[in-house]
Design a protein around this motif. Sequence first.
Motif, mmCIF file in Angstrom:
data_model
loop_
_atom_site.group_PDB
_atom_site.id
_atom_site.type_symbol
_atom_site.label_atom_id
_atom_site.label_comp_id
_atom_site.label_asym_id
_atom_site.label_seq_id
_atom_site.Cartn_x
_atom_site.Cartn_y
_atom_site.Cartn_z
ATOM 1 N N GLY A 74 -7.519 1.145 -2.241
ATOM 2 C CA GLY A 74 -8.339 1.162 -3.466
ATOM 3 C C GLY A 74 -8.621 -0.087 -4.474
ATOM 4 O O GLY A 74 -8.708 -1.494 -4.270
ATOM 5 N N ASP A 75 -8.234 0.015 -5.641
ATOM 6 C CA ASP A 75 -8.553 -0.681 -6.879
ATOM 7 C C ASP A 75 -7.327 -1.614 -7.364
ATOM 8 O O ASP A 75 -6.774 -2.500 -8.272
ATOM 9 N N MET A 76 -5.846 -1.643 -6.151
ATOM 10 C CA MET A 76 -4.377 -2.058 -6.422
ATOM 11 C C MET A 76 -4.949 -3.517 -6.811
ATOM 12 O O MET A 76 -5.522 -4.433 -6.181
ATOM 13 N N ARG B 64 -0.456 2.769 -9.257
ATOM 14 C CA ARG B 64 0.019 2.160 -10.265
ATOM 15 C C ARG B 64 0.236 0.719 -10.350
ATOM 16 O O ARG B 64 1.123 0.304 -11.168
ATOM 17 N N LEU B 65 0.419 0.584 -8.884
ATOM 18 C CA LEU B 65 1.119 -1.268 -8.193
ATOM 19 C C LEU B 65 0.241 -2.014 -8.680
ATOM 20 O O LEU B 65 -0.846 -2.234 -7.964
ATOM 21 N N ALA B 66 0.617 -2.956 -9.484
ATOM 22 C CA ALA B 66 -0.167 -4.291 -9.864
ATOM 23 C C ALA B 66 0.952 -5.807 -8.387
ATOM 24 O O ALA B 66 1.707 -5.788 -9.009
ATOM 25 N N LEU B 67 0.434 -5.994 -7.874
ATOM 26 C CA LEU B 67 0.837 -6.852 -6.573
ATOM 27 C C LEU B 67 1.123 -7.666 -6.879
ATOM 28 O O LEU B 67 -0.357 -8.338 -7.116
ATOM 29 N N LEU C 217 1.248 -1.213 -0.133
ATOM 30 C CA LEU C 217 0.096 -0.310 -0.160
ATOM 31 C C LEU C 217 0.816 1.303 -0.257
ATOM 32 O O LEU C 217 0.616 2.429 -0.542
ATOM 33 N N THR C 218 2.086 1.082 0.874
ATOM 34 C CA THR C 218 2.683 2.279 0.567
ATOM 35 C C THR C 218 3.628 2.993 -1.090
ATOM 36 O O THR C 218 3.540 3.685 -1.247
ATOM 37 N N VAL C 219 3.816 1.353 -1.131
ATOM 38 C CA VAL C 219 4.012 1.820 -2.404
ATOM 39 C C VAL C 219 2.951 1.930 -3.424
ATOM 40 O O VAL C 219 3.375 3.167 -4.209
ATOM 41 N N ASN C 220 1.745 1.887 -3.758
ATOM 42 C CA ASN C 220 1.310 1.848 -4.767
ATOM 43 C C ASN C 220 0.729 3.823 -4.049
ATOM 44 O O ASN C 220 0.366 4.675 -5.023
ATOM 45 N N ALA C 221 0.708 3.890 -3.412
ATOM 46 C CA ALA C 221 0.721 5.301 -2.678
ATOM 47 C C ALA C 221 1.813 6.408 -3.375
ATOM 48 O O ALA C 221 1.482 7.696 -3.697
ATOM 49 N N PRO D 133 -8.345 -8.680 2.108
ATOM 50 C CA PRO D 133 -8.818 -7.678 2.655
ATOM 51 C C PRO D 133 -8.126 -6.471 2.641
ATOM 52 O O PRO D 133 -8.559 -5.501 3.410
ATOM 53 N N LEU D 134 -7.100 -6.402 3.952
ATOM 54 C CA LEU D 134 -6.296 -5.141 4.166
ATOM 55 C C LEU D 134 -5.877 -4.551 2.901
ATOM 56 O O LEU D 134 -5.929 -3.142 3.327
ATOM 57 N N VAL D 135 -5.872 -4.772 1.931
ATOM 58 C CA VAL D 135 -5.401 -3.947 1.146
ATOM 59 C C VAL D 135 -6.321 -3.479 0.492
ATOM 60 O O VAL D 135 -6.591 -1.964 -0.436
#
Length: 298
Positions: A152-154, A89-92, A80-84, A126-128
């Motif tokens: 959000g939508d990651m 734009r992160l796809a995990l 989530l930190t990376v996505n922020a 659920p956490l993400v």
Amino acid sequence: MRIGLLLDEPKGPDALGRLREQIARAAGDGFTSAWMSNIFGLDALTALAVAGSGVPGIELGTGVVPTYPRHPAVLAQQALTVNAALDGRLALGVGLSHQIVIEGMYGYSFERPARHMREYLSVLVPLVRGEHVAFEGETLKAQIGLTTPGTGDMPVLIAALAPRMLKLAGELADGTVLWMTGPKTVTEHVAPAVTEAARAAGRPAPRIVCTLPVCVTDDVEAARERAGEVFKIYGQLPSYRAMLDREGAAGPADVAIVGDEDAVSAQIEALAEAGVTDFVAARFTSDSRTRDFLGTLL
């Protein structure tokens, strides 16, 4: 079908600067995504946050982060930190890795890996999505909520090849990230299993991200020989070996996408027809012909 690139992991003191240059070039050329492996060099999530935060307009994915060394809540917080940092734009992509790594190197048990992944996703997903998690399984426990920005939508994707893993990819995750998996196997095995699992769970159609070696060349024999050398290890790891056997391939060289422009175009089109939503090209030669051709597909 979206077209992306597998990033080459740079070495040395300026590794992150050179990774940033790769991402910027991929974005500038119009590729929809760029993906980074997480093996024994750079930590993929950290590297993408540092190198990709200043490069807008391209999805950045991990292919894949091993689950066992990280509690799912810790990975959720990091992702989530990376996505922020990446402005969403992160796809995990996450995966089990392999028994030789998890048991032999890390010292964790690799017993019942599908159970592990089900429990892992039951906490991670659920956490993400910004939810509080109260979960107690056989291998994992979590009683936690996160305040990390970036929910959000990651998409959360898993490296899924076996039937039970593909079911999880559709039921609990947003799809799968494949490696060493050819069009016949996608058509007959991967796409039906993951799509049906998503449908049965009432989830959207899953993403099928397929990464394969690519080389545009007139010397097919030499290119396949090179692919066989570069990717030899993947023909020996059980999960990939099973996919190669399904494909009727003797080794990684046989699933590499190799040939002139027309031949490579046809092979990539076959993946789209098989159900692949995202094709990620892993170039394994340094010539510009392959890169130039891939640009024509965008």
